[in-house]
Design a protein around this motif. Structure first.
Motif, PDB file in Angstrom:
ATOM      1  N   ILE A 182       0.843  -1.186   0.000  1.00  0.00           N
ATOM      2  CA  ILE A 182       0.000   0.000   0.000  1.00  0.00           C
ATOM      3  C   ILE A 182       0.880   1.238   0.000  1.00  0.00           C
ATOM      4  CG2 ILE A 182      -1.738   1.312   1.279  1.00  0.00           C
ATOM      5  CD1 ILE A 182      -2.779  -1.313   2.386  1.00  0.00           C
ATOM      6  N   PHE A 183       0.628   2.131  -0.967  1.00  0.00           N
ATOM      7  CA  PHE A 183       1.340   3.392  -1.075  1.00  0.00           C
ATOM      8  C   PHE A 183       0.295   4.512  -1.093  1.00  0.00           C
ATOM      9  CE2 PHE A 183       3.744   0.121  -3.270  1.00  0.00           C
ATOM     10  CZ  PHE A 183       5.005   0.243  -2.712  1.00  0.00           C
ATOM     11  N   GLY A 184       0.155   5.215   0.025  1.00  0.00           N
ATOM     12  CA  GLY A 184      -0.858   6.254   0.094  1.00  0.00           C
ATOM     13  C   GLY A 184      -2.238   5.655  -0.060  1.00  0.00           C
ATOM     14  N   ASP A 185      -2.990   6.116  -1.078  1.00  0.00           N
ATOM     15  CA  ASP A 185      -4.329   5.569  -1.302  1.00  0.00           C
ATOM     16  C   ASP A 185      -4.329   4.465  -2.350  1.00  0.00           C
ATOM     17  OD1 ASP A 185      -3.850   7.012  -3.586  1.00  0.00           O
ATOM     18  OD2 ASP A 185      -5.868   7.883  -3.694  1.00  0.00           O
ATOM     19  N   THR A 186      -3.139   3.985  -2.701  1.00  0.00           N
ATOM     20  CA  THR A 186      -3.019   2.982  -3.761  1.00  0.00           C
ATOM     21  C   THR A 186      -2.565   1.633  -3.211  1.00  0.00           C
ATOM     22  OG1 THR A 186      -2.464   4.674  -5.403  1.00  0.00           O
ATOM     23  CG2 THR A 186      -1.878   2.405  -5.933  1.00  0.00           C
ATOM     24  N   THR A 187      -3.280   0.582  -3.599  1.00  0.00           N
ATOM     25  CA  THR A 187      -2.854  -0.788  -3.309  1.00  0.00           C
ATOM     26  C   THR A 187      -2.263  -1.368  -4.581  1.00  0.00           C
ATOM     27  OG1 THR A 187      -4.599  -1.096  -1.660  1.00  0.00           O
ATOM     28  CG2 THR A 187      -3.580  -3.081  -2.586  1.00  0.00           C
ATOM     29  N   ARG A 188      -1.025  -1.787  -4.516  1.00  0.00           N
ATOM     30  CA  ARG A 188      -0.328  -2.312  -5.693  1.00  0.00           C
ATOM     31  C   ARG A 188      -0.004  -3.789  -5.476  1.00  0.00           C
ATOM     32  NH1 ARG A 188       4.770   0.949  -7.326  1.00  0.00           N
ATOM     33  NH2 ARG A 188       3.137   2.447  -7.847  1.00  0.00           N
ATOM     34  N   THR A 189      -0.477  -4.606  -6.400  1.00  0.00           N
ATOM     35  CA  THR A 189      -0.229  -6.046  -6.353  1.00  0.00           C
ATOM     36  C   THR A 189       0.573  -6.457  -7.581  1.00  0.00           C
ATOM     37  OG1 THR A 189      -2.300  -6.434  -5.170  1.00  0.00           O
ATOM     38  CG2 THR A 189      -1.299  -8.325  -6.261  1.00  0.00           C
ATOM     39  N   VAL A 190       1.608  -7.248  -7.371  1.00  0.00           N
ATOM     40  CA  VAL A 190       2.458  -7.715  -8.468  1.00  0.00           C
ATOM     41  C   VAL A 190       2.493  -9.235  -8.442  1.00  0.00           C
ATOM     42  CG1 VAL A 190       4.756  -7.689  -9.512  1.00  0.00           C
ATOM     43  CG2 VAL A 190       3.900  -5.650  -8.342  1.00  0.00           C
TER      44      VAL A 190
END
Length: 282
Positions: free
Chosen positions: A93-101
């Motif tokens: 989670i970066f700020g309001d962003t959830t990033r999945t790789v």
């Protein structure tokens, strides 16, 4: 073997700068000449940057140049045909962003390069897929990258390489209102590497592409409102690239309805400067 994103993500994915902003600019119709120039630069520079990663980080790909009292053996710890598999699945989670790789990687040691025997590791095949998903308030972005290329040594000391294969990448950016996509932009680009020769760089240096041809196809989907369910591309471009003198790349866009005619740009791979070429120049 440690799963490395350096090759996977940089290869073509550098074309699509990952942004966590909901209001990321939408790329418009590539038929606009100004955008074609920008697209030509992006296509060439993405190819160049991804190649830098692949060629400069050979040891991370599993092929190690080792002196062995004579001709260089590219790797003495593995056998011809040996396959190594790995995968990745992370979420942050970066700020309001959830990033999945997520991704899968298959690396195969080969002996069909310069020596072309059954014991000198002088080539490899890399098959790699990576999907990055970003979600947050009012947006969802998806980036897909697929790699399948074959790298051979052309010289005894691994100073020159030949790359063949195919790479594809999709960049999907959308605006979401009340859980429904109201607007999206998708760019799909594919490369076909045809006997691309490169000078392997010294430490800290970038490779120089010497010969070969790289075909490309670009599809743009720019949809809004009632058009979001329309699966037809808004516009498309295709063409090919060729390495040129003084570390430049010429990018040729095919002109629809005019077989054999192209719109061409020359890109300086060091500075990124783009020059439009007149047809008379080639």
């Amino acid at each position: 073997m440690k799963f490395s994103l350096k090759t996977s993500v940089l290869l073509l994915a550098t074309l699509f700068a990952v942004s966590c902003k909901k209001d990321s600019p939408i790329i418009k119709n590539v038929e606009n000449p100004a955008v074609n120039a920008a697209l030509g630069k992006q296509i060439a520079m993405a190819f160049y940057q991804s190649g830098n990663s692949g060629l400069k980080n050979v040891s991370e790909n599993g092929v190690k140049a080792v002196s062995a009292r004579g001709p260089i053996i590219m790797d003495y710890q593995n056998t011809c045909g040996q396959i190594e598999k790995s995968n990745i699945n992370t979420s942050n989670i970066f700020g309001d962003t959830t990033r999945t790789v997520t991704g899968n990687r298959v690396f195969t040691y080969l002996c069909d390069g310069y020596y072309h025997n059954s014991w000198n590791i002088d080539a490899y095949r890399l098959q790699d897929t990576v999907t990055t998903t970003e979600t947050g308030t009012g947006f969802k972005n998806i980036y897909n990258t697929s790699i399948d290329y074959h790298v051979k040594s052309l010289t005894a000391y691994y100073s020159q390489l030949e790359i063949e294969g195919a790479t594809t990448s999709d960049s999907y950016k959308s605006k979401v209102i009340n859980g429904v996509v109201s607007e999206y932009n998708k760019i799909s680009i594919s490369y076909n590497w045809k006997k691309v020769a490169a000078q392997r760089p010294a430490p800290g240096q970038n490779p120089v592409y010497l010969a070969g041809e790289i075909e490309f196809t670009v599809l743009v989907f720019d949809k809004k409102g009632n058009e979001v369910n329309n699966t037809q591309p808004t516009s498309s471009s295709s063409g090919y690239m060729q390495p040129w003198a003084n570390n430049t790349m010429r990018v040729y866009f095919n002109i629809p309805g005019s077989p054999g005619k192209t719109k061409a740009y020359q890109v300086d791979m060091k500075t990124g400067e783009v020059t439009e070429l007149n047809f008379q120049q080639y």
